[in-house]
Each structure stands twice: as C-alpha cells, then as structure tokens.
Design a protein around this motif. Sequence first.
Motif, PDB file in Angstrom:
ATOM      1  N   SER A  55     -34.526  34.507  18.031  1.00 29.54           N
ATOM      2  CA  SER A  55     -34.620  34.763  16.565  1.00 29.54           C
ATOM      3  C   SER A  55     -33.699  33.941  15.792  1.00 29.54           C
ATOM      4  O   SER A  55     -32.706  33.547  16.016  1.00 29.54           O
ATOM      5  N   PRO A  56     -34.000  33.907  14.447  1.00 30.34           N
ATOM      6  CA  PRO A  56     -33.637  33.131  13.470  1.00 30.34           C
ATOM      7  C   PRO A  56     -32.076  33.841  13.186  1.00 30.34           C
ATOM      8  O   PRO A  56     -31.984  34.876  12.945  1.00 30.34           O
ATOM      9  N   ALA A  57     -31.045  32.829  13.347  1.00 29.93           N
ATOM     10  CA  ALA A  57     -29.621  33.036  13.130  1.00 29.93           C
ATOM     11  C   ALA A  57     -28.587  31.783  12.901  1.00 29.93           C
ATOM     12  O   ALA A  57     -28.919  30.932  13.464  1.00 29.93           O
ATOM     13  N   GLY A  58     -28.075  32.135  11.825  1.00 34.30           N
ATOM     14  CA  GLY A  58     -27.018  30.797  11.503  1.00 34.30           C
ATOM     15  C   GLY A  58     -25.719  31.072  12.011  1.00 34.30           C
ATOM     16  O   GLY A  58     -25.350  31.973  12.793  1.00 34.30           O
ATOM     17  N   PRO A  59     -24.847  30.050  11.818  1.00 35.80           N
ATOM     18  CA  PRO A  59     -23.150  30.338  12.096  1.00 35.80           C
ATOM     19  C   PRO A  59     -22.749  31.766  11.560  1.00 35.80           C
ATOM     20  O   PRO A  59     -23.197  32.275  10.594  1.00 35.80           O
ATOM     21  N   ARG A  60     -21.758  32.185  12.684  1.00 37.28           N
ATOM     22  CA  ARG A  60     -21.308  33.555  12.251  1.00 37.28           C
ATOM     23  C   ARG A  60     -19.897  33.766  12.536  1.00 37.28           C
ATOM     24  O   ARG A  60     -19.191  32.948  13.240  1.00 37.28           O
ATOM     25  N   THR A  61     -19.073  34.133  11.519  1.00 37.80           N
ATOM     26  CA  THR A  61     -17.641  34.203  11.658  1.00 37.80           C
ATOM     27  C   THR A  61     -17.362  35.682  11.550  1.00 37.80           C
ATOM     28  O   THR A  61     -17.902  36.440  10.938  1.00 37.80           O
ATOM     29  N   PHE A  62     -16.381  36.045  12.381  1.00 37.07           N
ATOM     30  CA  PHE A  62     -15.883  37.228  12.573  1.00 37.07           C
ATOM     31  C   PHE A  62     -14.218  37.371  12.459  1.00 37.07           C
ATOM     32  O   PHE A  62     -13.660  36.743  13.077  1.00 37.07           O
ATOM     33  N   ARG A 117     -29.659  37.079   9.578  1.00 37.21           N
ATOM     34  CA  ARG A 117     -30.996  37.101  10.485  1.00 37.21           C
ATOM     35  C   ARG A 117     -31.989  36.147   9.707  1.00 37.21           C
ATOM     36  O   ARG A 117     -33.118  36.140  10.133  1.00 37.21           O
ATOM     37  N   ARG A 118     -31.465  35.273   8.802  1.00 36.87           N
ATOM     38  CA  ARG A 118     -32.401  34.438   8.277  1.00 36.87           C
ATOM     39  C   ARG A 118     -31.951  32.925   8.156  1.00 36.87           C
ATOM     40  O   ARG A 118     -32.116  32.245   7.376  1.00 36.87           O
ATOM     41  N   ARG A 119     -31.390  32.661   9.265  1.00 39.49           N
ATOM     42  CA  ARG A 119     -30.548  31.326   9.468  1.00 39.49           C
ATOM     43  C   ARG A 119     -29.521  30.952   8.668  1.00 39.49           C
ATOM     44  O   ARG A 119     -28.788  29.594   8.844  1.00 39.49           O
ATOM     45  N   GLY A 120     -28.936  31.729   7.736  1.00 36.89           N
ATOM     46  CA  GLY A 120     -27.914  31.405   6.978  1.00 36.89           C
ATOM     47  C   GLY A 120     -26.629  31.906   7.563  1.00 36.89           C
ATOM     48  O   GLY A 120     -26.664  32.739   8.558  1.00 36.89           O
ATOM     49  N   ALA A 121     -25.665  31.342   7.028  1.00 38.90           N
ATOM     50  CA  ALA A 121     -24.292  31.792   7.579  1.00 38.90           C
ATOM     51  C   ALA A 121     -23.869  33.234   7.340  1.00 38.90           C
ATOM     52  O   ALA A 121     -24.373  33.760   6.473  1.00 38.90           O
ATOM     53  N   ALA A 122     -23.352  33.904   8.233  1.00 38.89           N
ATOM     54  CA  ALA A 122     -23.019  35.373   8.077  1.00 38.89           C
ATOM     55  C   ALA A 122     -21.347  35.506   8.526  1.00 38.89           C
ATOM     56  O   ALA A 122     -21.085  34.904   9.214  1.00 38.89           O
ATOM     57  N   LEU A 123     -20.993  36.664   7.823  1.00 44.33           N
ATOM     58  CA  LEU A 123     -19.601  37.114   8.112  1.00 44.33           C
ATOM     59  C   LEU A 123     -19.455  38.282   8.421  1.00 44.33           C
ATOM     60  O   LEU A 123     -20.040  39.204   7.808  1.00 44.33           O
ATOM     61  N   THR A 124     -18.655  38.794   9.442  1.00 40.51           N
ATOM     62  CA  THR A 124     -18.417  40.186   9.831  1.00 40.51           C
ATOM     63  C   THR A 124     -16.998  40.287   9.591  1.00 40.51           C
ATOM     64  O   THR A 124     -16.194  39.527  10.033  1.00 40.51           O
ATOM     65  N   ALA A 125     -16.567  41.272   8.808  1.00 39.29           N
ATOM     66  CA  ALA A 125     -14.933  41.795   8.598  1.00 39.29           C
ATOM     67  C   ALA A 125     -14.851  43.137   9.034  1.00 39.29           C
ATOM     68  O   ALA A 125     -15.533  44.204   8.752  1.00 39.29           O
ATOM     69  N   MET A 126     -14.067  43.250  10.271  1.00 38.68           N
ATOM     70  CA  MET A 126     -13.558  44.622  10.697  1.00 38.68           C
ATOM     71  C   MET A 126     -12.565  44.797  10.339  1.00 38.68           C
ATOM     72  O   MET A 126     -11.312  44.338  10.485  1.00 38.68           O
TER      73      MET A 126
END
Length: 744
Positions: free
Chosen positions: A133-140, A289-298
């Motif tokens: 699946s398309p996915a870019g870099p992810r920061t948590f 989900r579109r190959r762009g960078a993503a960020l999750t903040a918990m």
Amino acid sequence: MRELKEPGTSEGLIGCGAYDGDTPPDERRAARARAAVIATNPDMLHRGILPHHERWSALLANLRYVVIDELHSYRGVFGSHVANVLRRLWRVCAYHGSRPTIIACSATIANPRELAAALTGRPDFTLVDRDASPAGPRTFVVLNPAVVDPLTGVRRDYLKVTRAATGAFRRGHVATLAFCRTRKAVELLTRYLREDEAGVVPNQSGPGGGVDPIALARAEKRIRGYRGGYLPEHRREVEQALHSGEAQVVATTHALELGMDIGGLDAVVLAGYPGTRAATMQRSGRAGRRRGAALTAMVLSSDPLDQCIAADPGFLFDEPPEHARVDPDNPELLIPHLRCAAYELPLCGEEGLAGVPAEELAPVLEDLAAAGVLHAETDPEGRRRFFSVGESFPADKVDLRSSMEENFTVLEQAPGLASDGRLLAEVDFEDGPLYLHPGAIYPIEGQTFEVVRLDWSERKAYVRAVEATYYTEAVCQLKVRVVAPIAIDEARGRGLGYAHLVRSVPGFKKLRFRSHENVGFGPINLPDLELHTVAAYWTLSAVVLAHVVDPGRRAAAALAVGHALHHGAAMLLMCDVSDLGHAVAASPGRGAAGQWAPVVGGRGRVSQEVLSQASALPCVYLYDNMPGGAGLASQAHALGPLLFERVIRILDGCSCKGGCPTCLGVPRGPVAARVEPAAELAEPAASFGLLGRLRAAQVGRPGLGAGVGPGIGPVAPMLRPIDLRAELRSDALHLLHALREAGA
C-alpha cells in the motif's frame, strides 16, 4: 461501494447494493433481486439473509467470493458468534450449490491466518503479508502533559493538550483525524476547535462570544465531529465532507477506525492510549496513505496505563500487536446457532459443521434433542434429522452483540404538537442513563440540548436547544455479587454461581466548558441497569496471606492477581478481555454469596472502596460480561488448577521485573520488554471435546440449591494509594501458586 456505483444510478456498474440496517426497504428489494455484489454486516446476514435464504437463492447459487473486511475486529464472543453465522452460511451455500472462495482482509494483529481459519472453519488460507500500500515516512510523537500537582501526580488535562496539539495542525491546514476515548470527549473537542477556528473569546458577552456568524459557519464546515449515535444521514454527510476535503479536522471515536477510505489525511492525534497496541497502530495508520509524510501525536492522560507508555514507549513499538482469538465451539454460543441452522435447513446426523466433524456433532445433536432443544426424526433411509422447535424465528432471539434492548431516540421538544418533534440522534440502551437523564446536556457537533424529559418505557428523550455554559457528566457505580450457587468447594475456597451485576447512576456533575471546573451537582432517579450472569470466585485464605501483613501490599497483590486471572483467562478461553469482568472484595465467608464486590475498571485506576476490600481477606470474582453468561466463567472454574498454572506461565514469560500493564495491570520498569506468550498457551480451555463441553456447561442448570445468606466481610481501614513495591510480582506469584495448590 461508492466507487463501484456509477453516479446517478442505484445499482452501479456491476450491480451492487448495500443491505444493512440503514438501507431503505425499496433498495433492499432491489439489491436482493438484481445486485451481484452485496455489502452487508454479520447482523443482517444472521437475521435478514440466512433465515430467508430461499429469497436469495439466485445470489447464493452463484456466490463465488465472500470478502471479510477488518478481520481483526471479529474476536472474542462477538467473533465467535460471527464464526457460527459463517458456519450457517456455508451450509446454505452448499444447499444452493456453491462453495465460495474466502478473501479476508486484516491489519494490526499477530495471528491473521490463524484467526481467519478459526473464524471461517477453512484451514487452507494463504497469507499475503507483503505491504504494497502507498505509504510515506511516519513520525510518532508521545506527549506527556506536565505535572500540575506533585503530591498526587495529576497532570494537566489531557483533553486540553489534545486541543492544543490538534489546533497546531489546524492552523497549519493539515488534514487531521483526532481519536477520542468517549463520545463526550468528541463533542468537547469539536466545540473547542470550532471556537478556536472562529476566534471565540472566553467569557465575552453574547451567545456567539461576539464572533462573526460567517466565521462561525465556516468553522462548522471545517471542524466536524463523528461518533456513534449520529443519524445515518448525518454520518454520511461527515464522511463525504472528510473524503472531499471540505472538513479539515474531524474529532471521532473508534467509529472511524475501521471500514472506509477517508482520503488523504496527514496527521492523527490520539487523545489517550487506546488500550492496545493493535488499536494504536490501526488509528495511526489512518494518516499517510498517499505516500506523503504522516505524523501521529498521542497525548497521554494521568491514568496509570497511559503513564506506563510515557515511562517506556518501547511497550508500543518493540513488540508485535496482540493476538485475536475466537471460540465458536463454546456451547453457550453454539447451541443457539444450531437452532438457527435447524430452522434454515434441517440438520442431519451425518453432516458436520465447518471445523466440527460429523462424528463429534452427532452426539451433541442427540443430547439437544433429548433436552427438547431440537426435534429429532428418522427418515425412511434411517438417517437422523433434527428440526428447530419453539420460536418460529430463532435468529431473532440471538443477538450477536449481547444487547437485546431497544435504543433510546433523542427528540427535539415540539410544544403544542400532538406528534413528537424532530429526531436528532440515537443512544444505546446502556448509555441512556449516562447521557439522557433529566437535566443532562446532550451535545451534537457543538450544539447543546438540555434533556427535559426521559420516557423510560417508550425509550424516548425529549430535549430543547439551549446555550449552555457547562456540560454534564454522570457518576457511575458498578458492582457484582453471587446470588445463588451452582457449585461450591468450601475446602478450596472456590465456587461458581449465578451472579447479579448492577450499574447505578446516582447523580451527575456540571462541569464548565474550557476550565472543566465543577459548578454543580444533581441527582439522577432512574432504574439501575441489571445483568444476570455467571461468576466464578476464589478466596485467598488467611494462611496464604500470612506473609503479606501490610494492608497496602496485600491490596496490591490481590488486585494484581485479579488482573492476571482476567487477562489470562481471556487468552485461554479465546475471548476478548471485554467479554469478562473481574472484581475484588473482602471474602464474605461461606459460599461467597450475597456480598457486593466493586468492579475493577480497566485503565489502572482503583477506588478507595476497592483498596479497602482488597486489603482484607480478598475474594477474586471473574464474571461473564453479557446477559445470561457465555460459559466463560464456567469454563474458567472447570479448569481448576490448570487455569492458575497457565496464568503463572504467562507471568513467567513476561520479562518485566515488577509487573506491567499486560501481566499484572501496573506500570512496569523503564527497560522491560513484554514477551508475547507462546502459542501453546493459547489453546482452548475446551480440551474436553464438544460433547464434554456441552455437558459441563449444563452442570447446575436444572435446579439450584438453597441460596446462601449474605455475609459480612471484614472492613479494612482507609488506605493511601498503593506503592508499587518491587515485591509485587513475587507476592502475586506466591498467591497464584497457593491458589493452584489449593485447587489440586
């Protein structure tokens, strides 16, 4: 489904249709008559399709594929129900001449192939686990709010920090999904973010805070709320706004965790730890989900479970997600579905079910016929055939989600009219006393309504629009007791009995918006919600507790044992943790009947009452968290010392030094790493065979002995909060070893 449909048509490019509770009757008929692809859910398959399979003969005779989406959500008792619904589907398909190929889609669990095989009864699955699946870099990012009270360790309100974090994404025009634990939190966050977007100034005069109405209307479009209880058309509107990009920020419960493509999100904010690693990763995966960078903040709360994550984020990232398990052979679940199957097509003594061979099923059917559950006949060829008896529509008596009560409807008051006013929302029966008591403020996407009247018998709440400056929060109390014995072993201090679970809501608090300060209190006079179920219990004797003299240490050890039994039993019985509940109370003496035990919550917080009772001569209760029971507590009791042996092995397999949220329910050391229990520990409790389990489940059902009168346990002095001493793990293991030896 939306993408398969051609714009302006009801059926679409290949003849597809939806068949669920929201589908209008005309569209249901069209789907049944013409659709080649049907999107439905287990409830409609159970009640709407299988009992009327002759109407669906054209589709069933040509059925080539069954696609099970979000496989990981079918676990525990609900998943076991669904497994039996699928067993019935395969029978009906065979009758109409088809054997469909199964495609199952899962995410974020450790055992997708095993779960698929157990759920469908088909062992020959091929696992495709290469993620293309398309996915870019992810920061948590894990955010732990600052401590505001060093004495108690209370931190800044996590919802306020969530608002600040989400607000930063909002100002940066970042498409964001904010997951909240509760519906109340969704409404509060939606309101606060809209006020921030529109420039509302706190305490400024006027209903809109002196804000330009155009700015407020623009904020209402950009900031949306999404939760259960909204009307179907309201939910569809929010989904469309999110998919089209009109809505930039959506605050939601787990309702948006599954099931739909919601477009290109860039960020996810988690208001508190969701409770499992699987849910955390699932929600985080909604972004990027579109190959762009993503960020999750918990953003973590002050709950002990959340603070464990703050102390050791490796708990989230260094280990695989949790296992998902089902047990479709549980007699309490299988028997009702056998009646449903016999109603759809007579059962034959020579046939089996998916996962159950004919030689194992046949004696069970004979037992059920002898008990009057099924009617047996012998055909001219000498084959035994079994028919449904009793209700003409048995599927209507079997609820897959353990709630048979009608929901409450929320209606806007219409003074002077004979008919009810505008329908605004629906609320689950169990949540009615919490959100719809007279005087409650019921919010819907920033609008506030006051509950004027609650018609309990008609399940209707009448509300009026108000400009409230506060919201309400109900005070909930949950307790359980054994009311009649099924089996008592006084010498070993254990037993099994029919139990009474009561949830009372004595009053509510009024909390000011933004500051969350308490500005008032009101009583609630509504019926208690009662659940009659089955509970197993084990008493820790004075001899066993002799070396644990300190009351706080004793309470900590007893609570840790309760948590370990609860989670260990869920693993062994292949159910979800929420399918069981546990309580710890002072032992009432002979029979353990009559004494109310306060139920222990699931996020690490315990009340003063629980601490007080657990510090005396504690008794641990494990009960089925559904009406009538599901056979789980009965199976746990039947395991005897084997249950404690397995729980001890689970604890020994955990590399923490002083307990962790998984094994003992307390924060672990900063460098410990949890080890997923070996697969051999996950074998079903049912090593007795299907017929043995059926007969074991019937023990004590025909008649009950005389009930034991209520006992009065010792009362311990008020305690300070528990210190998590290094001895906790050894204390808990000592108690578990003693319980195992006592049951031998």
